[in-house]
Design a protein around this motif. Structure first.
Motif, PDB file in Angstrom:
ATOM      1  N   PHE A   2       0.849  -1.184   0.000  1.00 30.64           N
ATOM      2  CA  PHE A   2       0.000   0.000   0.000  1.00 30.64           C
ATOM      3  C   PHE A   2       0.889   1.240   0.000  1.00 30.64           C
ATOM      4  O   PHE A   2       2.038   1.188   0.442  1.00 30.64           O
ATOM      5  N   CYS A  20      -2.234  -0.555  11.757  1.00 36.05           N
ATOM      6  CA  CYS A  20      -1.261  -1.386  11.025  1.00 36.05           C
ATOM      7  C   CYS A  20      -0.679  -2.479  11.925  1.00 36.05           C
ATOM      8  O   CYS A  20      -0.035  -2.192  12.923  1.00 36.05           O
ATOM      9  N   PRO A  21      -0.904  -3.754  11.552  1.00 33.80           N
ATOM     10  CA  PRO A  21      -0.448  -4.854  12.416  1.00 33.80           C
ATOM     11  C   PRO A  21       1.068  -5.026  12.429  1.00 33.80           C
ATOM     12  O   PRO A  21       1.605  -5.682  13.321  1.00 33.80           O
ATOM     13  N   VAL A  22       1.744  -4.477  11.451  1.00 30.44           N
ATOM     14  CA  VAL A  22       3.207  -4.656  11.402  1.00 30.44           C
ATOM     15  C   VAL A  22       3.966  -3.337  11.602  1.00 30.44           C
ATOM     16  O   VAL A  22       5.184  -3.285  11.414  1.00 30.44           O
ATOM     17  N   CYS A  24       4.396  -0.471   9.955  1.00 28.52           N
ATOM     18  CA  CYS A  24       5.324  -0.157   8.859  1.00 28.52           C
ATOM     19  C   CYS A  24       5.153   1.254   8.316  1.00 28.52           C
ATOM     20  O   CYS A  24       5.501   1.536   7.175  1.00 28.52           O
ATOM     21  N   PHE A  25       4.645   2.175   9.172  1.00 29.33           N
ATOM     22  CA  PHE A  25       4.557   3.584   8.771  1.00 29.33           C
ATOM     23  C   PHE A  25       5.771   4.357   9.286  1.00 29.33           C
ATOM     24  O   PHE A  25       6.254   4.100  10.402  1.00 29.33           O
ATOM     25  N   ILE A  34       4.698   4.411   3.791  1.00 26.90           N
ATOM     26  CA  ILE A  34       4.648   2.986   4.130  1.00 26.90           C
ATOM     27  C   ILE A  34       5.901   2.317   3.579  1.00 26.90           C
ATOM     28  O   ILE A  34       6.282   2.556   2.427  1.00 26.90           O
ATOM     29  N   ILE A  40       2.213  -5.885   4.694  1.00 28.45           N
ATOM     30  CA  ILE A  40       1.734  -7.246   4.385  1.00 28.45           C
ATOM     31  C   ILE A  40       0.406  -7.230   3.608  1.00 28.45           C
ATOM     32  O   ILE A  40      -0.269  -8.257   3.516  1.00 28.45           O
ATOM     33  N   ASP A  41       0.053  -6.054   3.069  1.00 27.82           N
ATOM     34  CA  ASP A  41      -1.137  -5.964   2.211  1.00 27.82           C
ATOM     35  C   ASP A  41      -2.440  -6.331   2.911  1.00 27.82           C
ATOM     36  O   ASP A  41      -3.345  -6.871   2.276  1.00 27.82           O
ATOM     37  N   ALA A  43      -4.617  -4.249   4.043  1.00 26.18           N
ATOM     38  CA  ALA A  43      -5.635  -3.279   3.612  1.00 26.18           C
ATOM     39  C   ALA A  43      -6.381  -2.595   4.760  1.00 26.18           C
ATOM     40  O   ALA A  43      -7.318  -1.849   4.518  1.00 26.18           O
ATOM     41  N   LEU A  44      -5.991  -2.845   5.985  1.00 31.57           N
ATOM     42  CA  LEU A  44      -6.710  -2.244   7.115  1.00 31.57           C
ATOM     43  C   LEU A  44      -6.589  -0.725   7.149  1.00 31.57           C
ATOM     44  O   LEU A  44      -7.491  -0.017   7.577  1.00 31.57           O
ATOM     45  N   CYS A  45      -5.466  -0.197   6.710  1.00 33.31           N
ATOM     46  CA  CYS A  45      -5.234   1.252   6.824  1.00 33.31           C
ATOM     47  C   CYS A  45      -6.054   2.058   5.817  1.00 33.31           C
ATOM     48  O   CYS A  45      -6.435   3.193   6.091  1.00 33.31           O
TER      49      CYS A  45
HETATM   50 FE1  SF4 Z   1       0.033  -1.717   7.414  1.00 37.87          FE
HETATM   51 FE2  SF4 Z   1      -1.809  -3.291   6.326  1.00 37.87          FE
HETATM   52 FE3  SF4 Z   1      -1.683  -0.728   5.636  1.00 37.87          FE
HETATM   53 FE4  SF4 Z   1       0.222  -2.394   4.849  1.00 37.87          FE
HETATM   54  S1  SF4 Z   1      -1.936  -2.481   4.224  1.00 37.87           S
HETATM   55  S2  SF4 Z   1       0.519  -0.371   5.719  1.00 37.87           S
HETATM   56  S3  SF4 Z   1       0.351  -3.801   6.592  1.00 37.87           S
HETATM   57  S4  SF4 Z   1      -2.197  -1.538   7.655  1.00 37.87           S
END
Ligand code: SF4
Ligand code: F3S
Length: 106
Positions: A2, A20-22, A24-25, A34, A40-41, A43-45
């Protein structure tokens, strides 16, 4: 991956980082990016951004495609951000404004 695009500039709402679960921002003075190798794709953000600035790389509008490279580049140098903070003071005023690339601070 993303990608954070132009409309984040001068807004930086940071709702995105909270989900974001990882974590990565990465944060600059008036924009977030990002890290493409860490995302990890999930899509939550994407739906969390009040400025609708986050897109899947596959769905980037044509005029935002340069942000793929910008996210990759700046995520290597900016510090990580994993907790929401207040938006920039004039976020509402700048949300949706055109040609914000010129205001990007590094
Ligand atoms: Fe984080 Fe998921 Fe958004 Fe990627 S898609 S930046 S892992 S929340
Ligand atoms: Fe920017 Fe939207 Fe996140 S404005 S800081 S991408 S919530």
């Amino acid at each position: 991956t993303f990608v954070v695009t132009e409309n984040c500039i001068r807004c930086k709402y940071t709702d995105c980082v909270e989900v974001c679960p990882v974590d990565c921002f990465y944060e600059g003075p008036n924009f977030l990016v990002i890290h493409p190798d860490e995302c990890i794709d999930c899509a939550l953000c994407e739906p969390e951004c009040p400025a609708e600035a986050i897109y899947s790389e596959d769905e980037l509008p044509d005029d935002q495609k340069d942000f793929t490279e910008l996210n990759a580049e700046l995520s290597e140098v900016w510090p990580n951000i994993s907790e929401k903070k207040d938006p920039l003071p004039e976020a509402e005023q700048w949300d949706g404004s055109a040609d914000k690339r010129q205001y990007l601070e590094r």
